[in-house]
Design a protein around this motif. Structure first.
Motif, PDB file in Angstrom:
ATOM      1  N   ASN A  39      31.550  55.621  -0.455  1.00 58.50           N
ATOM      2  CA  ASN A  39      31.670  55.030   0.915  1.00 58.50           C
ATOM      3  C   ASN A  39      31.670  55.927   1.803  1.00 58.50           C
ATOM      4  N   THR A  40      32.602  56.999   1.407  1.00 62.95           N
ATOM      5  CA  THR A  40      32.774  58.086   2.286  1.00 62.95           C
ATOM      6  C   THR A  40      31.697  58.749   2.676  1.00 62.95           C
ATOM      7  N   THR A  41      30.861  59.179   1.837  1.00 67.33           N
ATOM      8  CA  THR A  41      29.318  59.556   1.833  1.00 67.33           C
ATOM      9  C   THR A  41      28.513  58.745   2.807  1.00 67.33           C
ATOM     10  N   GLU A  42      28.480  57.430   2.574  1.00 68.58           N
ATOM     11  CA  GLU A  42      27.945  56.692   3.536  1.00 68.58           C
ATOM     12  C   GLU A  42      28.230  56.483   4.942  1.00 68.58           C
ATOM     13  N   LEU A  43      29.875  56.705   4.965  1.00 67.24           N
ATOM     14  CA  LEU A  43      30.178  56.819   6.395  1.00 67.24           C
ATOM     15  C   LEU A  43      29.568  58.090   7.212  1.00 67.24           C
ATOM     16  N   TRP A  44      29.554  59.121   6.331  1.00 67.27           N
ATOM     17  CA  TRP A  44      29.269  60.436   7.014  1.00 67.27           C
ATOM     18  C   TRP A  44      27.647  60.353   7.202  1.00 67.27           C
ATOM     19  N   ALA A  45      26.858  59.642   6.526  1.00 70.01           N
ATOM     20  CA  ALA A  45      25.439  59.266   6.657  1.00 70.01           C
ATOM     21  C   ALA A  45      25.352  58.516   8.088  1.00 70.01           C
ATOM     22  N   VAL A  46      26.157  57.723   8.180  1.00 65.50           N
ATOM     23  CA  VAL A  46      26.166  56.882   9.653  1.00 65.50           C
ATOM     24  C   VAL A  46      26.373  57.623  10.649  1.00 65.50           C
ATOM     25  N   LYS A  47      27.362  58.619  10.554  1.00 65.89           N
ATOM     26  CA  LYS A  47      28.052  59.290  11.477  1.00 65.89           C
ATOM     27  C   LYS A  47      26.832  60.251  11.866  1.00 65.89           C
ATOM     28  N   LYS A  48      26.441  60.893  11.054  1.00 65.92           N
ATOM     29  CA  LYS A  48      25.111  62.019  11.363  1.00 65.92           C
ATOM     30  C   LYS A  48      24.057  61.060  11.952  1.00 65.92           C
ATOM     31  N   ALA A  49      23.568  59.974  11.586  1.00 69.11           N
ATOM     32  CA  ALA A  49      22.777  59.155  12.184  1.00 69.11           C
ATOM     33  C   ALA A  49      23.056  58.859  13.614  1.00 69.11           C
ATOM     34  N   ALA A  50      24.286  58.428  13.903  1.00 63.50           N
ATOM     35  CA  ALA A  50      24.746  58.071  15.249  1.00 63.50           C
ATOM     36  C   ALA A  50      24.578  59.524  16.350  1.00 63.50           C
ATOM     37  N   GLU A  51      25.096  60.713  15.471  1.00 66.40           N
ATOM     38  CA  GLU A  51      24.952  62.117  16.291  1.00 66.40           C
ATOM     39  C   GLU A  51      23.678  62.331  16.579  1.00 66.40           C
ATOM     40  N   LEU A  52      22.710  62.270  15.628  1.00 65.11           N
ATOM     41  CA  LEU A  52      21.397  62.180  15.977  1.00 65.11           C
ATOM     42  C   LEU A  52      20.827  61.518  17.189  1.00 65.11           C
ATOM     43  N   CYS A  53      21.119  60.240  17.351  1.00 59.96           N
ATOM     44  CA  CYS A  53      20.669  59.151  18.124  1.00 59.96           C
ATOM     45  C   CYS A  53      21.269  59.682  19.527  1.00 59.96           C
TER      46      CYS A  53
END
Length: 137
Positions: A39-53
């Motif tokens: 779940n932490t890894t998923e959250l970091w993936a969400v954060k990276k996607a948000a940062e890229l956007c």
């Protein structure tokens, strides 16, 4: 050689750089992981996607859904309960980006509907890292 996860409360940030030719195109990559918390890894993936956007000015004003197959990570972003205290800062960072962009949402969908992203993540986890393909919009 196999990746060895960190122990206890430690995190491991694997990074690498690449150059094709000298001089030539360059690239960097990195992945931050803990011992087992998907779940932490998923959250970091969400954060990276948000940062890229957020980093792409051509995406400002567009409606974007970040889709995760982790109900827990999506709940951390969209609700008050963070679950894992180590994720509080990441959750706030994601929420700040969502507010900045206006049209960004984080939603859950089942793995079957997120299979392409899942297969990329599995491919990269077998090779000790993330893969981000980013084009112009």
């Amino acid at each position: 050689m196999e990746w060895i996860p960190p122990t206890g409360d430690y995190l491991k940030f694997n990074v690498d750089g690449s150059v094709i030719g000298k001089p030539g195109p360059t690239g960097i990559g990195g992945v931050l992981r803990d011992a087992s918390d998907s779940n932490t890894t998923e959250l970091w993936a969400v954060k990276k996607a948000a940062e890229l956007c957020l980093s792409n000015v051509n995406l400002r004003g567009r409606f974007i859904s970040i889709v995760s197959d982790s109900k827990v990570a999506v709940s951390w972003v969209n609700n008050g309960n963070f679950g894992n205290i180590n994720c509080v800062n990441s959750v706030y960072d994601i929420r700040d980006i969502m507010s900045s962009l206006g049209g960004l949402e984080v939603v859950h969908d089942f793995r079957a509907f997120n299979s392409f992203a899942d297969s990329l993540a599995k491919m990269r986890s077998n090779n000790c890292g993330d893969f981000v393909e980013w084009g112009d919009f």
